[in-house]
Each structure stands twice: as structure tokens, then as C-alpha cells.
Design a protein around this motif. Structure first.
Motif, PDB file in Angstrom:
ATOM      1  N   SER A 186       0.830  -1.352  -0.035  1.00 16.54           N
ATOM      2  CA  SER A 186      -0.161   0.113  -0.018  1.00 16.54           C
ATOM      3  C   SER A 186       0.756   1.338  -0.035  1.00 16.54           C
ATOM      4  CB  SER A 186      -0.697   0.079   1.309  1.00 16.54           C
ATOM      5  OG  SER A 186      -0.328  -0.135   2.328  1.00 16.54           O
ATOM      6  N   HIS A 187       1.917   0.928   0.388  1.00 19.17           N
ATOM      7  CA  HIS A 187       3.136   2.251   0.571  1.00 19.17           C
ATOM      8  C   HIS A 187       4.195   1.860  -0.401  1.00 19.17           C
ATOM      9  CE1 HIS A 187       0.886   4.436   3.587  1.00 19.17           C
ATOM     10  NE2 HIS A 187       0.753   3.128   4.330  1.00 19.17           N
ATOM     11  N   GLY A 188       4.607   2.827  -1.031  1.00 16.84           N
ATOM     12  CA  GLY A 188       5.563   2.462  -2.101  1.00 16.84           C
ATOM     13  C   GLY A 188       7.012   2.359  -1.530  1.00 16.84           C
ATOM     14  N   THR A 189       7.160   3.141  -0.364  1.00 21.03           N
ATOM     15  CA  THR A 189       8.778   3.303   0.018  1.00 21.03           C
ATOM     16  C   THR A 189       8.776   3.313   1.593  1.00 21.03           C
ATOM     17  OG1 THR A 189       8.700   5.765  -0.170  1.00 21.03           O
ATOM     18  CG2 THR A 189       9.396   4.565  -1.986  1.00 21.03           C
ATOM     19  N   MET A 190       9.951   3.325   2.035  1.00 20.04           N
ATOM     20  CA  MET A 190      10.078   3.349   3.534  1.00 20.04           C
ATOM     21  C   MET A 190      11.493   4.147   3.440  1.00 20.04           C
ATOM     22  SD  MET A 190      11.493  -0.110   4.785  1.00 20.04           S
ATOM     23  CE  MET A 190      12.358   0.584   6.230  1.00 20.04           C
ATOM     24  N   PRO A 191      11.442   5.046   4.773  1.00 18.78           N
ATOM     25  CA  PRO A 191      12.911   5.611   4.996  1.00 18.78           C
ATOM     26  C   PRO A 191      14.025   4.812   4.993  1.00 18.78           C
ATOM     27  CG  PRO A 191      11.449   6.267   6.649  1.00 18.78           C
ATOM     28  CD  PRO A 191      10.754   5.061   5.839  1.00 18.78           C
ATOM     29  N   LEU A 192      15.219   5.227   4.061  1.00 17.84           N
ATOM     30  CA  LEU A 192      16.528   4.470   3.837  1.00 17.84           C
ATOM     31  C   LEU A 192      17.106   3.941   5.198  1.00 17.84           C
ATOM     32  CD1 LEU A 192      18.456   3.492   1.916  1.00 17.84           C
ATOM     33  CD2 LEU A 192      19.428   5.583   1.852  1.00 17.84           C
ATOM     34  N   ARG A 193      16.960   4.883   6.211  1.00 17.93           N
ATOM     35  CA  ARG A 193      17.713   4.539   7.472  1.00 17.93           C
ATOM     36  C   ARG A 193      17.271   3.157   8.069  1.00 17.93           C
ATOM     37  NH1 ARG A 193      14.550   8.974   8.488  1.00 17.93           N
ATOM     38  NH2 ARG A 193      12.618   8.540   9.984  1.00 17.93           N
ATOM     39  N   ASN A 194      15.767   2.870   7.805  1.00 20.77           N
ATOM     40  CA  ASN A 194      15.292   1.641   8.442  1.00 20.77           C
ATOM     41  C   ASN A 194      15.946   0.436   7.900  1.00 20.77           C
ATOM     42  OD1 ASN A 194      13.677   3.285   9.899  1.00 20.77           O
ATOM     43  ND2 ASN A 194      11.933   3.292   8.970  1.00 20.77           N
ATOM     44  N   ILE A 195      16.142   0.535   6.493  1.00 22.68           N
ATOM     45  CA  ILE A 195      16.917  -0.835   6.035  1.00 22.68           C
ATOM     46  C   ILE A 195      17.958  -1.151   6.693  1.00 22.68           C
ATOM     47  CG2 ILE A 195      18.439   0.579   4.519  1.00 22.68           C
ATOM     48  CD1 ILE A 195      17.241  -1.775   2.239  1.00 22.68           C
ATOM     49  N   PHE A 196      18.777  -0.576   7.517  1.00 25.15           N
ATOM     50  CA  PHE A 196      19.973  -0.785   8.058  1.00 25.15           C
ATOM     51  C   PHE A 196      19.686  -1.700   9.264  1.00 25.15           C
ATOM     52  CE2 PHE A 196      21.280   2.965   5.679  1.00 25.15           C
ATOM     53  CZ  PHE A 196      22.309   2.284   4.804  1.00 25.15           C
ATOM     54  N   LYS A 197      18.730  -1.201  10.217  1.00 17.61           N
ATOM     55  CA  LYS A 197      18.431  -1.800  11.313  1.00 17.61           C
ATOM     56  C   LYS A 197      17.586  -3.257  11.159  1.00 17.61           C
ATOM     57  CE  LYS A 197      14.369   0.982  12.510  1.00 17.61           C
ATOM     58  NZ  LYS A 197      13.695   1.955  13.317  1.00 17.61           N
ATOM     59  N   ASN A 198      16.848  -3.052   9.869  1.00 18.21           N
ATOM     60  CA  ASN A 198      15.975  -4.232   9.498  1.00 18.21           C
ATOM     61  C   ASN A 198      17.149  -5.206   9.196  1.00 18.21           C
ATOM     62  OD1 ASN A 198      14.087  -2.781  10.092  1.00 18.21           O
ATOM     63  ND2 ASN A 198      12.822  -3.040   8.232  1.00 18.21           N
ATOM     64  N   CYS A 199      17.997  -4.973   8.330  1.00 17.20           N
ATOM     65  CA  CYS A 199      18.979  -5.909   7.918  1.00 17.20           C
ATOM     66  C   CYS A 199      19.839  -6.556   8.956  1.00 17.20           C
ATOM     67  CB  CYS A 199      19.911  -5.318   6.711  1.00 17.20           C
ATOM     68  SG  CYS A 199      19.065  -4.978   5.282  1.00 17.20           S
ATOM     69  N   PHE A 200      20.300  -5.579   9.893  1.00 11.56           N
ATOM     70  CA  PHE A 200      21.103  -6.045  10.868  1.00 11.56           C
ATOM     71  C   PHE A 200      20.340  -7.272  11.815  1.00 11.56           C
ATOM     72  CE2 PHE A 200      22.084  -5.771  15.457  1.00 11.56           C
ATOM     73  CZ  PHE A 200      23.602  -5.893  15.602  1.00 11.56           C
ATOM     74  N   TYR A 201      19.067  -7.157  11.796  1.00 13.66           N
ATOM     75  CA  TYR A 201      18.385  -8.172  12.913  1.00 13.66           C
ATOM     76  C   TYR A 201      18.194  -9.438  11.921  1.00 13.66           C
ATOM     77  CZ  TYR A 201      14.263 -10.441  14.470  1.00 13.66           C
ATOM     78  OH  TYR A 201      13.498 -11.418  14.850  1.00 13.66           O
ATOM     79  N   TYR A 202      17.911  -9.342  10.531  1.00 10.24           N
ATOM     80  CA  TYR A 202      17.642 -10.530   9.711  1.00 10.24           C
ATOM     81  C   TYR A 202      19.128 -11.208   9.646  1.00 10.24           C
ATOM     82  CZ  TYR A 202      12.793  -9.938   8.950  1.00 10.24           C
ATOM     83  OH  TYR A 202      11.642  -9.606   8.747  1.00 10.24           O
TER      84      TYR A 202
END
Length: 306
Positions: A186-202
């Protein structure tokens, strides 16, 4: 006065009354609500004026305003903008128009810069590709991590280690395929800064899992094959259930729309869980990783629940 003269006089009086009421008869037309030709865009944090948009039509949508703002400030592409009536007010939807907003003859809107954005598809592909490659790397080349002295072989003699790699790889391969072919955002994008913490978790937990399960000193579960196969089969069932729920949720939103519908059970037995919980995809997700924990009998598996 004869009948013909009386008829002519009646028509004259009637036409005169219609002309006074406005062309076409009936009540006078209410003039359309016009918007002034200027709207100031202020920074939501500092209150500083960023741009002034002029010669705007009342039917101009918020999405069009964002494009006009980008023309004057190129770095503020539309997905980076959040327009509001007040500095801390609600975010205006792209479909809203100026005539539907309480702006008056001269309006003011507040813009919040959301920062650099990245597409959700890119986010998920990055998050899920990392764990798949990290786990396979430790599984195929354990000597690179543990050293050749403690790990002379490139594969473990324990069946559970190979099944764990299969389960982990299937899970993230499924997620990658769902990102490309199933999910609708439903939303096309998310803040770029969030991808780093998400990737760190996974990525971090994938390395955590792979390190313990592929370790040369790793010991199989207490109940051996019975425990291993119980966890393995349950894991596959939960993964199939999770996939079925994602398909059911995808079908509730037509392609290219933001419609939201209430999920309901289908002919697929895995979707009958909708009768008991509102988000059965997460129920199956939890079940899959509990099964993985039982199969491998590791604390790392218990802590990990992406």
C-alpha cells in the motif's frame, strides 16, 4: 383584450421572471468556491517558507502539489514529502484536493522531509537475500569460520544439520519469491535509514543460527530422528500455511489499488485459521520457528522469529 393578447402578455411576464432568476430558470446558481492563486509551503519543523505555489486550480490533488514542489526543490521527490495542514497534524492523502481542504483564499501547508526513501520491494529483497546467503555460506564452507583444524570437513555428518539448512533456505527463498510475485504494498517506499536496522536483525540472527547449528561440536537433539522429523514436518506444514495466508491476503487487494477488505476463510483449509485469529500468517510464522527450534534443539532457534 382578446385571448391572443392575453396569452402574449402572460408569456412576456413569465419570461421576465425567469430572466431575473438566472439563465435557465430556477434558483440562481451558487458561484463555485474559488481558491486564491497562492499556497505557501512551510517547513514543519522550523516554520521557514520553502516554496510558494501559485495559479493553482481548486481540483489540484496533493499528489500534484508534491510534483510542483519537486520542480522547485529537486531533492524533495514525492515519496519523500509529507504534507499537513498543521505542523503536527495528520498527513494529507495524495487523493485529497485543495477544494476539500480548509485553506481559504490564501492557504498554508506544512511539509515534513521524510528523508531518503527506498522501495519496499528493494527493502524485502535485501533483508531476505542476506540470511539466505549467510546461512548457505557457513553451511557449505564451515572451515572459513571455525578453521581447518577444528573443521576438516565441508559438511556435517548429522542429518539434522542438513535439514536445518534446507528449512532455513526454503523459508527465505519463499520470502524472496513472495516479495516479487505475491505481496502488494500500500506504501511504495520506506525511509532508507530503516533498512540498516532491519538488515542487522535478519542478517545477524541468520549468522547466529548458522554458527551454532553448523559448528563442528554441535550435538543432535536428545530424541534423535523422532524429534528431528517431528520438527521438520511441522515446519513444512507451517510454511505452507503461511504461504496460503499470504495468497489469501493478496487476493483481497486488487492489483494497483489500496483497497482494504476483511479477510475470510476460503476453501483452502489453511485459511480456516481466520476464524480463530486475525493474523494467521504470524501464527504460522511462530509455529514454523518453534518447529525449527524443536528440530535443532538450539537456543538460537528459540530466539529467532523473523
Amino acid at each position: 383584450m382578446n385571448l391572443r393578447s392575453f396569452s402574449s402578455l402572460s408569456r412576456f411576464i413569465l419570461n421576465a421572471r425567469r430572466g431575473g432568476a438566472g439563465e435557465g430558470g430556477g434558483a440562481p446558481h451558487k458561484p463555485p468556491r474559488l481558491l486564491g492563486n497562492e499556497v505557501d509551503i512551510l517547513d514543519a519543523k522550523s516554520g521557514r517558507k520553502l516554496v510558494t505555489l501559485d495559479k493553482l486550480d481548486p481540483t489540484t490533488a496533493v499528489s500534484s502539489l508534491k510534483l510542483l514542489i519537486q520542480r522547485q526543490i529537486p531533492r524533495l521527490y514525492p515519496s519523500r514529502q509529507s504534507l499537513r495542514l498543521e505542523p503536527r497534524g495528520r498527513v494529507l492523502a495524495d487523493e485529497e484536493t485543495l477544494e476539500g481542504l480548509p485553506l481559504g483564499s490564501e492557504g498554508t501547508l506544512y511539509l515534513r522531509d521524510l528523508g531518503p526513501q527506498v522501495a519496499w520491494t528493494t527493502v524485502f529483497l535485501t533483508e531476505y537475500a542476506g540470511p539466505l546467503l549467510i546461512y548457505l555460506g557457513l553451511y557449505l564452507r564451515p572451515a572459513l569460520i571455525y578453521g581447518t583444524a577444528t573443521s576438516p570437513q565441508t559438511s556435517s555428518p548429522h542429518l539434522v544439520v542438513h535439514l536445518a539448512c534446507l528449512c532455513h533456505s526454503l523459508h527465505f527463498a519463499k520470502r524472496l519469491l513472495e516479495t516479487v510475485f505475491v505481496h502488494r504494498f500500500s506504501h511504495g517506499t520506506m525511509p532508507l535509514r530503516n533498512i540498516f536496522k532491519n538488515c542487522f536483525y535478519y542478517w545477524g540472527f541468520a549468522a547466529y543460527l548458522a554458527y551454532y547449528i553448523n559448528h563442528p561440536l554441535y550435538s543432535p537433539p536428545i530424541y534423535k530422528e523422532k524429534q528431528v522429523f517431528l520438527g521438520f514436518i511441522t515446519f513444512l506444514i507451517c510454511e505452507l500455511g503461511n504461504f496460503s495466508i499470504h495468497i489469501a491476503l493478496r487476493d483481497l487487494r486488487p492489483a494497483g489499488s489500496k483497497a482494504r477488505k476483511i479477510p475470510y476463510p476460503t476453501r483452502n483449509p489453511f485459511t480456516w485459521l481466520f476464524k480463530l485469529v486475525s493474523c494467521p500468517n504470524y501464527t504460522y510464522e511462530v509455529g514454523a520457528w518453534l518447529s525449527f527450534t524443536i528440530m535443532t534443539q538450539t537456543l538460537a532457534g528459540k530466539k529467532f522469529g523473523p
